[in-house]
Design a protein around this motif. Structure first.
Motif, mmCIF file in Angstrom:
data_model
loop_
_atom_site.group_PDB
_atom_site.id
_atom_site.type_symbol
_atom_site.label_atom_id
_atom_site.label_comp_id
_atom_site.label_asym_id
_atom_site.label_seq_id
_atom_site.Cartn_x
_atom_site.Cartn_y
_atom_site.Cartn_z
ATOM 1 N N TRP A 121 -3.130 4.086 -9.525
ATOM 2 C CA TRP A 121 -1.634 4.130 -8.651
ATOM 3 C C TRP A 121 -1.310 5.197 -9.287
ATOM 4 O O TRP A 121 -0.758 5.282 -10.042
ATOM 5 C CB TRP A 121 -0.609 3.034 -9.359
ATOM 6 N N LYS A 123 -0.321 7.871 -7.174
ATOM 7 C CA LYS A 123 1.218 8.377 -6.882
ATOM 8 C C LYS A 123 2.221 8.019 -7.827
ATOM 9 O O LYS A 123 2.139 7.483 -8.259
ATOM 10 C CB LYS A 123 1.338 7.813 -6.036
ATOM 11 N N SER A 125 5.303 7.367 -6.776
ATOM 12 C CA SER A 125 5.960 6.612 -7.396
ATOM 13 C C SER A 125 5.924 5.020 -7.642
ATOM 14 O O SER A 125 6.221 4.022 -7.275
ATOM 15 C CB SER A 125 6.580 6.830 -5.173
ATOM 16 N N HIS A 126 4.672 5.502 -7.522
ATOM 17 C CA HIS A 126 3.696 3.620 -7.218
ATOM 18 C C HIS A 126 3.581 3.683 -9.040
ATOM 19 O O HIS A 126 2.851 2.846 -9.578
ATOM 20 C CB HIS A 126 1.899 4.346 -7.148
ATOM 21 N N ASN A 127 3.792 4.412 -10.037
ATOM 22 C CA ASN A 127 3.334 4.260 -11.480
ATOM 23 C C ASN A 127 3.731 3.122 -12.182
ATOM 24 O O ASN A 127 2.925 2.504 -13.339
ATOM 25 C CB ASN A 127 3.780 5.519 -12.284
ATOM 26 N N ARG A 129 3.776 0.175 -11.767
ATOM 27 C CA ARG A 129 2.444 -0.416 -11.206
ATOM 28 C C ARG A 129 1.050 -0.681 -12.094
ATOM 29 O O ARG A 129 0.762 -1.334 -11.546
ATOM 30 C CB ARG A 129 2.645 -0.803 -9.287
ATOM 31 N N ARG A 130 1.607 0.046 -12.206
ATOM 32 C CA ARG A 130 -0.490 0.504 -13.758
ATOM 33 C C ARG A 130 0.116 -1.160 -14.609
ATOM 34 O O ARG A 130 1.178 -0.644 -15.391
ATOM 35 C CB ARG A 130 0.131 2.052 -13.710
#
Length: 213
Positions: A121, A123, A125-127, A129-130
């Protein structure tokens, strides 16, 4: 790449005693499911099952649970496990979105977590989700035993470096880490399917062990 839907996958999973399709019913009861008090190790994102199948065969005194979201992937993990050994007593597979993991395990039920090559992830803004993000690490702490370990492997340097910070921020002690696992002094490694491909291309694998304080 999006997987093509395999309509036969779920019926095959449901026919196996190794697959738990209603895992929330076993929260707090996993030792009863395995019918013993052995430690339970959890792999998040078990893929096609090479890693967890090998672990279960080599460590009969440990129970293993593999989680993956897609039936189309988990069915191959089930087949891989059964290729190794027809009657597997110390492994269970769960089709599950990992975001719901707290609904499946109770306090002190898990003794170790493996996270192998999760989605980086990239991006910003998506971190969150890691699977190694502090947000997830705090969730894992609700069911990990004291001094339990998380073992993490990745081919993504940015994710790995960020994960070192995540573990520190969440109160884990870093026991070991390397940026080149296959040329390190760590001797307990078992390769996943992805890892074999990466190694064949000469890619370096990063690895860490972190302990819950």
């Amino acid at each position: 790449m999006r997987l093509r839907k395999k309509w036969w996958a779920r019926p095959e999973l449901e026919q196996s005693k190794e697959v738990i399709t209603e895992p929330k019913l076993l929260k707090g009861k996993w030792k009863e499911e395995f019918n013993n008090s052995n430690p339970i190790y959890l792999e998040l994102g078990c893929g096609k099952g090479k890693f967890i199948g090998t672990q279960a065969q080599a460590n009969k005194d440990i129970n293993f649970i593999g989680i993956d979201l897609k039936d189309e992937v988990l069915v191959y993990a089930l087949r891989k496990v059964n290729e190794v050994e027809r009657e597997v007593d110390n492994i269970r597979l769960i089709p599950l979105e990992i975001a719901f993991i707290e609904e499946v395990f109770d306090k002190n039920e898990i003794s170790r977590i493996y996270i192998n090559f999760c989605n980086p992830w990239p991006k910003l803004s998506h971190n969150k989700r890691r699977l190694t993000h502090s947000r997830f690490l705090e969730r894992y702490k609700t069911f990990l035993q004291p001094e339990s370990e998380i073992w993490f492997k990745s081919d993504d340097k940015e994710l790995f470096n960020d994960s070192l910070e995540y573990f520190n921020e969440s109160g884990f002690e870093l026991l070991y880490h390397t940026y080149d696992l296959h040329n390190s002094d760590f001797k307990e490694n078992i390769m996943t399917e992805y890892e074999e491909k990466f190694r064949s291309k000469g890619m370096k694998i990063m690895f860490l062990r972190a302990k819950l304080k």
